[in-house]
Design a protein around this motif. Sequence first.
Motif, PDB file in Angstrom:
ATOM      1  N   GLU A 116     -22.401  -8.247  -5.325  1.00  0.00           N
ATOM      2  CA  GLU A 116     -21.600  -9.420  -5.652  1.00  0.00           C
ATOM      3  C   GLU A 116     -22.345 -10.704  -5.293  1.00  0.00           C
ATOM      4  O   GLU A 116     -22.911 -10.830  -4.198  1.00  0.00           O
ATOM      5  CB  GLU A 116     -20.263  -9.352  -4.919  1.00  0.00           C
ATOM      6  CG  GLU A 116     -19.407  -8.154  -5.341  1.00  0.00           C
ATOM      7  CD  GLU A 116     -18.105  -8.043  -4.586  1.00  0.00           C
ATOM      8  OE1 GLU A 116     -17.846  -8.900  -3.706  1.00  0.00           O
ATOM      9  OE2 GLU A 116     -17.335  -7.106  -4.871  1.00  0.00           O
ATOM     10  N   GLU A 117     -22.315 -11.651  -6.212  1.00  0.00           N
ATOM     11  CA  GLU A 117     -23.074 -12.890  -6.043  1.00  0.00           C
ATOM     12  C   GLU A 117     -22.729 -13.644  -4.757  1.00  0.00           C
ATOM     13  O   GLU A 117     -23.653 -14.096  -4.055  1.00  0.00           O
ATOM     14  CB  GLU A 117     -22.878 -13.796  -7.259  1.00  0.00           C
ATOM     15  CG  GLU A 117     -23.735 -15.047  -7.226  1.00  0.00           C
ATOM     16  CD  GLU A 117     -23.596 -15.888  -8.481  1.00  0.00           C
ATOM     17  OE1 GLU A 117     -22.747 -16.804  -8.482  1.00  0.00           O
ATOM     18  OE2 GLU A 117     -24.332 -15.627  -9.455  1.00  0.00           O
ATOM     19  N   PRO A 118     -21.455 -13.836  -4.389  1.00  0.00           N
ATOM     20  CA  PRO A 118     -21.174 -14.568  -3.148  1.00  0.00           C
ATOM     21  C   PRO A 118     -21.788 -13.916  -1.909  1.00  0.00           C
ATOM     22  O   PRO A 118     -22.205 -14.624  -0.979  1.00  0.00           O
ATOM     23  CB  PRO A 118     -19.642 -14.561  -3.074  1.00  0.00           C
ATOM     24  CG  PRO A 118     -19.194 -14.411  -4.490  1.00  0.00           C
ATOM     25  CD  PRO A 118     -20.213 -13.502  -5.116  1.00  0.00           C
ATOM     26  N   VAL A 119     -21.830 -12.592  -1.888  1.00  0.00           N
ATOM     27  CA  VAL A 119     -22.433 -11.893  -0.748  1.00  0.00           C
ATOM     28  C   VAL A 119     -23.934 -12.179  -0.704  1.00  0.00           C
ATOM     29  O   VAL A 119     -24.492 -12.466   0.368  1.00  0.00           O
ATOM     30  CB  VAL A 119     -22.165 -10.386  -0.828  1.00  0.00           C
ATOM     31  CG1 VAL A 119     -22.927  -9.639   0.271  1.00  0.00           C
ATOM     32  CG2 VAL A 119     -20.675 -10.101  -0.727  1.00  0.00           C
ATOM     33  N   LEU A 120     -24.586 -12.115  -1.842  1.00  0.00           N
ATOM     34  CA  LEU A 120     -26.030 -12.381  -1.890  1.00  0.00           C
ATOM     35  C   LEU A 120     -26.347 -13.825  -1.510  1.00  0.00           C
ATOM     36  O   LEU A 120     -27.336 -14.092  -0.815  1.00  0.00           O
ATOM     37  CB  LEU A 120     -26.561 -12.065  -3.292  1.00  0.00           C
ATOM     38  CG  LEU A 120     -26.522 -10.580  -3.676  1.00  0.00           C
ATOM     39  CD1 LEU A 120     -26.812 -10.409  -5.161  1.00  0.00           C
ATOM     40  CD2 LEU A 120     -27.497  -9.767  -2.842  1.00  0.00           C
ATOM     41  N   ILE A 121     -25.521 -14.751  -1.943  1.00  0.00           N
ATOM     42  CA  ILE A 121     -25.737 -16.153  -1.579  1.00  0.00           C
ATOM     43  C   ILE A 121     -25.584 -16.340  -0.074  1.00  0.00           C
ATOM     44  O   ILE A 121     -26.380 -17.045   0.569  1.00  0.00           O
ATOM     45  CB  ILE A 121     -24.764 -17.059  -2.360  1.00  0.00           C
ATOM     46  CG1 ILE A 121     -25.119 -17.045  -3.854  1.00  0.00           C
ATOM     47  CG2 ILE A 121     -24.810 -18.491  -1.822  1.00  0.00           C
ATOM     48  CD1 ILE A 121     -24.084 -17.705  -4.748  1.00  0.00           C
ATOM     49  N   ALA A 122     -24.573 -15.691   0.514  1.00  0.00           N
ATOM     50  CA  ALA A 122     -24.392 -15.787   1.962  1.00  0.00           C
ATOM     51  C   ALA A 122     -25.583 -15.204   2.714  1.00  0.00           C
ATOM     52  O   ALA A 122     -26.025 -15.758   3.731  1.00  0.00           O
ATOM     53  CB  ALA A 122     -23.101 -15.080   2.374  1.00  0.00           C
TER      54      ALA A 122
END
Length: 209
Positions: free
Chosen positions: A126-132
């Motif tokens: 998931e993109e938000p996890v990778l950004i975090a």
Amino acid sequence: MAVVHYFYDPLCGWCYAAKPLVDALGEMPGLAITLHGGGLWAEPTHLPPAKREMIRGADARIAAMTGQTFGPAYLDGLLPDETTVFYSRPTIAAVLAAQSLDAGKALTMLSAIQRAHYVNGKRVVEEPVLIALATGIGLPEAAFTDALRAVPVDAHIDETRGIMAQLGLGGFPSLILEHEGQLYALPHQQFYGKPDLFRQAIEKQFAFV
């Protein structure tokens, strides 16, 4: 400078097993590491119970052989959850995005993804996890987000698979040393859990260190 070509997938358990060996390579002077993400899970995949149990068994062997940590959030949460998606593309894109912003952060990002998945049970597709994760290793959020959405990940995966086919590599992880115009396969399975011996074997065989 000699180069180790590392053929990997962030969601490959045996690549997680090889992480201490790759870390040892990264500490060797005169040696660079080039990452080639191969796309183990080519499409978003929900695993049937039998496949999840097979992975659990492999993870147990990896933990016993290497001491690598598999956390309860992964073993008791993420892995048995039938809604969990395995999909390599976004994780490889994240490594490429990190590399595009800071070449030295590629392996760091890979390690952060592996830890988030196998220890903390995060949904790393998931993109938000990778950004975090990216901001956690010091990358700017906006720049990383833009890079994550723009990197040529499909072309990279296709290129990796083409190289693997040319070299006759059967899977992940694979380590190929390029030194003075020659390519050498680096056997590594016998060194799982023994990164110091792995490094010593390479130092003994090759003169660049």
